[in-house]
Design a protein around this motif. Structure first.
Motif, PDB file in Angstrom:
ATOM      1  N   ASP A 138       1.858  -3.093  -4.508  1.00  0.00           N
ATOM      2  CA  ASP A 138       2.622  -3.829  -3.574  1.00  0.00           C
ATOM      3  C   ASP A 138       1.777  -4.760  -2.559  1.00  0.00           C
ATOM      4  OD1 ASP A 138       5.089  -2.997  -4.437  1.00  0.00           O
ATOM      5  OD2 ASP A 138       4.957  -1.248  -3.260  1.00  0.00           O
ATOM      6  N   SER A 247       1.338   8.359   0.539  1.00  0.00           N
ATOM      7  CA  SER A 247       0.184   7.706   0.845  1.00  0.00           C
ATOM      8  C   SER A 247      -0.900   7.651  -0.392  1.00  0.00           C
ATOM      9  CB  SER A 247      -0.801   8.667   1.838  1.00  0.00           C
ATOM     10  OG  SER A 247      -0.157   8.700   3.159  1.00  0.00           O
ATOM     11  N   ASN A 249      -3.969   4.538   0.095  1.00  0.00           N
ATOM     12  CA  ASN A 249      -5.134   4.377   0.662  1.00  0.00           C
ATOM     13  C   ASN A 249      -5.122   4.762   2.246  1.00  0.00           C
ATOM     14  OD1 ASN A 249      -7.297   3.011  -0.758  1.00  0.00           O
ATOM     15  ND2 ASN A 249      -5.873   1.205  -1.101  1.00  0.00           N
ATOM     16  N   GLY A 251      -3.634   3.599   4.819  1.00  0.00           N
ATOM     17  CA  GLY A 251      -3.520   2.755   6.030  1.00  0.00           C
ATOM     18  C   GLY A 251      -2.220   3.037   6.572  1.00  0.00           C
ATOM     19  N   ASN A 252      -0.840   3.424   5.941  1.00  0.00           N
ATOM     20  CA  ASN A 252       0.142   3.774   6.765  1.00  0.00           C
ATOM     21  C   ASN A 252      -0.018   4.989   7.721  1.00  0.00           C
ATOM     22  OD1 ASN A 252       2.832   2.819   7.107  1.00  0.00           O
ATOM     23  ND2 ASN A 252       3.806   3.534   5.273  1.00  0.00           N
TER      24      ASN A 252
END
Ligand SMILES: *Cc1c(COP(=O)(O)O)cnc(C)c1O
Length: 434
Positions: A138, A247, A249, A251-252
């Motif tokens: 995405d 999850s 990577n 980042g979120n």
């Protein structure tokens, strides 16, 4: 505000360099020198603010010293042109829908903010900025959409051949204009490695004025913390939410940690993964063992060496004991994920995508082990982005396809196919992007 490298506290740069360089030369990740905290002036009234007002307060806490308030407000308002509603499946089981943006995934928040901030930071320059990005699904679409037709920028997207869904691929390859797609014969990790290498190649990086749009870029993380604060208001005052984050990577999840640092009360973060379970295993054993990624049906989470891992651990002074207190981890198989998609539809009439389904399973497990807890699961993408899986589990045509996705079906894919080796990639960039 100054920013330092996680590998070297002495390597300090200003905002523009941290955002445009993206990756410090020592291969660490940039972190702000001071992690901002929002004061009583904010927390005394946060429940009554608009999403945009929350976004502005957070953005100002991070970037207010470097970007004028009026400019920052425009950047935030331009980012948040759509909502992030919370849907309650049953008491204590909430879903935060992050797919209402143009590319139907949460990455629109980070990409839109980043594109606007980068355009602001470079508005007085006449050199073309080249945004290089690796995607497992995405990211590429969100970044392409956010930068499409932004003057002074061009985007080169690397994605692993055969490992993103048909519509995801169209989102990266059909825009044209200043967006170029490269289909790499390798995995996402191979794509990510090529991007990292390009940045560490001083000559190339300078010549092409390279910048990164991956979640290693700090300007993508900060806007992702907006919706943690926004959604927490769905829960009664006095009750701390448990955030469950599907999850890859990380980042979120790291953005959630920033929200907590700003002062948001949180009971726990749950790192939900598919079989690429490097972080759940780290949380259980204290040892970080990156592995090659495995393909799953929640493909945007197929990451074997999460790029935000060092940033996440740096937020806890690299103490495993402290991280475990704050984050728990759990992983699920594709079969469990498929069963969950059917179960959520049967029980609640709700269509959850494969990534959100991993999160929903993790949330249920957490509530079973911690009765009384309330979970907010981040639904990271719209189910219509994954027609193969959704059709197989719910029956063809069950998930309605939003208009902005449907129109992609007829668009033409334009991408160059490249092997995963560095020299070929470097030569291609030199020959094709000038
Ligand atoms: C990118 C993505 C994830 C993983 O997010 P990270 O920040 O990389 O952990 C999860 N779900 C979807 C749908 C994504 O696009």
């Amino acid at each position: 505000m100054k920013y330092h490298s996680t590998n070297n506290l002495g390597h300090r740069v200003d905002l523009k360099e941290a955002i445009l360089r993206s990756l410090p030369p020592d291969n660490g990740l940039y972190m702000p020198d001071v992690l901002p905290v929002l004061g009583e002036g904010f927390w005394g009234k946060w429940r009554g603010l608009s999403f945009q007002e929350i976004g502005f307060a957070v953005a100002e806490a991070f970037f207010g010293e470097d970007v004028a308030a009026d400019d920052l407000r425009k950047i935030v308002d331009g980012t948040l042109e759509f909502d992030a509603p919370v849907v309650t499946l049953e008491p204590k089981d909430h879903i935060l829908e992050l797919f209402h943006g143009p590319t139907l995934a949460f990455k629109d928040f980070g990409a839109r903010f980043m594109a606007r901030l980068m355009a602001h930071l470079t508005k007085d320059e006449d050199r073309m900025l080249t945004v290089l990005v690796a995607t497992s699904g995405d990211t590429g679409g969100a970044v392409a959409s956010a930068f499409h037709n932004v003057p002074g920028t061009r985007v080169v997207i690397l994605y692993p051949k055969g490992k993103v869904s048909g519509l995801q691929e169209k989102q990266l390859t059909a825009l044209g204009g200043n967006i170029t797609a490269l289909e790499i014969e390798g995995s996402f990790d191979d794509c990510q490695a090529l991007v990292k290498k390009a940045f560490l190649d001083r000559e190339l990086s300078e010549r092409m004025n390279l910048t990164s749009a991956n979640s290693i870029n700090l300007s993508r993380l900060v806007p992702q913390s907006f919706y943690y604060i926004h959604s927490a208001r769905k829960i009664e005052a006095g009750v701390k939410p448990v955030f469950v984050i599907p999850s890859g990577n990380f980042g979120n999840l790291t953005a959630g940690l920033l929200a907590r640092q700003l002062g948001l009360p949180v009971e726990k973060f749950v790192a939900a993964t598919n079989r690429n379970d490097v972080v759940p295993r780290y949380l259980a054993k204290g040892q970080y063992e990156p592995l090659p990624s495995i393909s799953t049906i929640s493909n945007a989470m197929d990451v074997g060496a999460p790029s935000n891992f060092v940033r996440m651990t740096a937020l806890f002074g690299n103490s495993w004991e402290q991280i475990k207190e704050c984050i728990s981890g759990v992983s699920f198989t594709d079969q469990e994920t498929r069963d969950a998609i059917r179960e959520v539809k049967a029980k609640f009439g709700y269509e959850i995508d494969p990534h959100g389904a991993v999160g929903w399973l993790a949330a249920r497990k957490y509530r079973e082990e911690n009765p009384g807890s309330e979970t907010i699961t981040l639904e990271t993408a719209h189910p219509a982005k994954f027609p193969d899986v959704m059709d197989a589990e719910l029956g063809e045509g069950t998930v309605e396809v939003p208009e902005r996705l449907a129109i992609l079906a007829d668009k033409k894919k334009v991408a160059s196919l490249l092997p995963k080796d560095w020299e070929t990639f470097r030569a291609w960039l030199g020959g094709n992007i000038s």
